[in-house]
Design an enzyme around this catalytic site. Structure first.
Site, PDB file in Angstrom:
ATOM      1  N   ARG A  51       0.796  -1.231   0.000  1.00  0.00           N
ATOM      2  CA  ARG A  51       0.000   0.000   0.000  1.00  0.00           C
ATOM      3  C   ARG A  51       0.825   1.276   0.000  1.00  0.00           C
ATOM      4  NH1 ARG A  51      -2.753  -3.734   1.806  1.00  0.00           N
ATOM      5  NH2 ARG A  51      -0.822  -4.117   2.875  1.00  0.00           N
ATOM      6  N   THR A  52       1.787   1.350   0.889  1.00  0.00           N
ATOM      7  CA  THR A  52       2.445   2.645   1.062  1.00  0.00           C
ATOM      8  C   THR A  52       3.188   3.037  -0.210  1.00  0.00           C
ATOM      9  OG1 THR A  52       2.623   2.162   3.389  1.00  0.00           O
ATOM     10  CG2 THR A  52       3.937   3.989   2.593  1.00  0.00           C
ATOM     11  N   LYS A  80      25.312  -3.351  -2.422  1.00  0.00           N
ATOM     12  CA  LYS A  80      26.764  -3.254  -2.662  1.00  0.00           C
ATOM     13  C   LYS A  80      27.433  -2.447  -1.558  1.00  0.00           C
ATOM     14  CE  LYS A  80      26.036  -2.823  -7.665  1.00  0.00           C
ATOM     15  NZ  LYS A  80      26.169  -1.838  -8.748  1.00  0.00           N
ATOM     16  N   ARG A 101      11.255   4.200   2.772  1.00  0.00           N
ATOM     17  CA  ARG A 101      10.971   3.250   3.868  1.00  0.00           C
ATOM     18  C   ARG A 101      12.249   2.491   4.160  1.00  0.00           C
ATOM     19  NH1 ARG A 101       5.983  -0.826   4.364  1.00  0.00           N
ATOM     20  NH2 ARG A 101       5.102   1.145   5.019  1.00  0.00           N
ATOM     21  N   HIS A 129       5.453   6.362  11.190  1.00  0.00           N
ATOM     22  CA  HIS A 129       4.884   6.146   9.850  1.00  0.00           C
ATOM     23  C   HIS A 129       3.867   7.269   9.612  1.00  0.00           C
ATOM     24  CE1 HIS A 129       3.396   4.381   6.302  1.00  0.00           C
ATOM     25  NE2 HIS A 129       3.229   3.130   6.682  1.00  0.00           N
TER      26      HIS A 129
HETATM   27  C1  NCD Z   1       2.054  -0.786   8.160  1.00  0.00           C
HETATM   28  C2  NCD Z   1       3.571  -0.568   8.258  1.00  0.00           C
HETATM   29  O1  NCD Z   1       4.269  -0.795   7.273  1.00  0.00           O
HETATM   30  O2  NCD Z   1       3.975  -0.158   9.318  1.00  0.00           O
HETATM   31  N1  NCD Z   1       1.613  -1.024   6.856  1.00  0.00           N
HETATM   32  C3  NCD Z   1       1.297   0.025   6.058  1.00  0.00           C
HETATM   33  O3  NCD Z   1       2.125   0.839   5.749  1.00  0.00           O
HETATM   34  N2  NCD Z   1       0.010   0.175   5.709  1.00  0.00           N
HETATM   35  C4  NCD Z   1       1.555  -1.783   9.099  1.00  0.00           C
HETATM   36  C5  NCD Z   1       2.132  -3.161   9.097  1.00  0.00           C
HETATM   37  O4  NCD Z   1       3.018  -3.485   8.291  1.00  0.00           O
HETATM   38  O5  NCD Z   1       1.674  -3.956   9.917  1.00  0.00           O
END
Ligand code: NCD
Length: 306
Positions: A51-52, A80, A101, A129
């Site tokens: 999703r993100t 690397k 991320r 997040h």
């Molecule tokens: C979350 C995350 O990555 O922290 N997912 C997301 O971004 N929607 C929650 C999770 O991974 O449990």
């Protein structure tokens, strides 16, 4: 230049502006369809995501911009041995904005110190997040009509769940917020979150282990997955993973207008039968995530659509 590392990088007023813009985008998507023409978003994902990453990309594409990036640490020069600070220097030459991320807490912070483009923290380890929080706030405000006077149950992995940490940071700034922290003893909200955030802001909270005990009094139930990848040993994960399972029977204990949110991915913690309950809001939440990321990209790029 602005970055988004934590929800606290935005004042409550700025946050409201982003949510208002997201609502306008939802109503008039055509107005924004060319707002980012010629702009590029880079997604730098050193940790898995569905999703993100896709919703940042969908957001930029909906704005008429384009996207580039990588979706795992093995597919970029990190494998690397390249540092985050070197990588972001490169990416600053290729893109106008980026979302990162990383499994290490603070990595996006390191990136923004060396970046000449806005950096969005798309999740750093068990820390923060913030764009999930924007998504959660937009969902709550759109479906409940308010962000104050809410009793919110946070359930599951409150220790490693970064979405929970960011959401608490954001919500303690509104009035009349109360939390019920529902977790097994081993996955309690960390002490620094209880003391430095909840207690410091005089936000009432209680900790319970049984979900059934909390359900009847909640306006929002925020479910989370047990964060397998942050456990030190498999055995502990296996013991914890099915601690909570929300099913239709448990939903009978909840108020008629309680909303169920989940950042997703869900593993076992919400039975599929709950999906058809009108109170299940987790798939709507995904759609709100695109609108709010569109609003965020416009805000960080300082693009004003009339
Ligand atoms: C979350 C995350 O990555 O922290 N997912 C997301 O971004 N929607 C929650 C999770 O991974 O449990």
């Amino acid at each position: 230049m602005r970055h988004l590392m934590s929800p606290l990088d935005l004042t409550v007023e700025e946050l409201d502006n982003i949510l208002n813009l997201a609502n306008d985008i939802e109503l008039h998507p055509e107005k924004y369809a060319h707002a980012c023409e010629g702009k590029k978003l880079a997604t730098l994902f050193y940790e898995p995501s569905t999703r993100t990453r896709l919703s940042h990309e969908a957001a930029m594409l909906n704005l008429g911009g384009s996207v580039l990036g990588f979706s795992s640490a093995d597919s970029c020069s990190a494998s690397k041995g390249e540092s985050v600070s070197d990588t972001i220097r490169m990416v600053s030459c290729y893109a106008d904005i980026c979302a990162m991320r990383h499994p290490k807490e603070g990595a996006p912070m390191v990136a923004c110190r060396h970046s000449s483009i806005p950096v969005i923290n798309a999740g750093d380890g068990g820390h923060q997040h913030p764009t999930q929080t924007l998504t959660d706030l937009l969902t709550i405000r759109s479906l409940k009509g308010r962000l104050d006077n809410l009793k919110i149950g946070l359930c599951g992995d409150l220790k490693f769940g970064r979405t929970v940490h960011s959401l608490i940071h954001a919500l303690v700034r509104y009035t009349g917020i109360e939390f019920v922290l529902i977790s097994p003893e081993e996955l309690r909200l960390p002490g620094y979150m209880r003391e430095d955030v909840l207690e410091k802001h005089n936000v009432p909270y209680k900790e319970v282990v049984r979900m059934e005990e909390a359900l009847p009094e909640l306006d929002i139930l925020y479910m989370t997955r047990v964060q397998k990848e942050r456990f030190f040993n498999e055995e502990d994960y296996v013991r914890m993973k099915d601690f909570y399972i929300l099913d239709a029977k448990k939903m009978e204990l909840a108020n008629e207008d309680m909303l169920v949110l989940h950042p997703l991915p869900r593993v076992n913690e919400i039975a599929v039968e709950v999906d058809k309950d009108p109170r299940a809001a987790y798939f709507k939440q995904v759609q709100y995530g695109v609108y709010v990321r569109m609003a965020l990209i416009l805000t960080l790029l300082e693009i004003d659509v009339k």
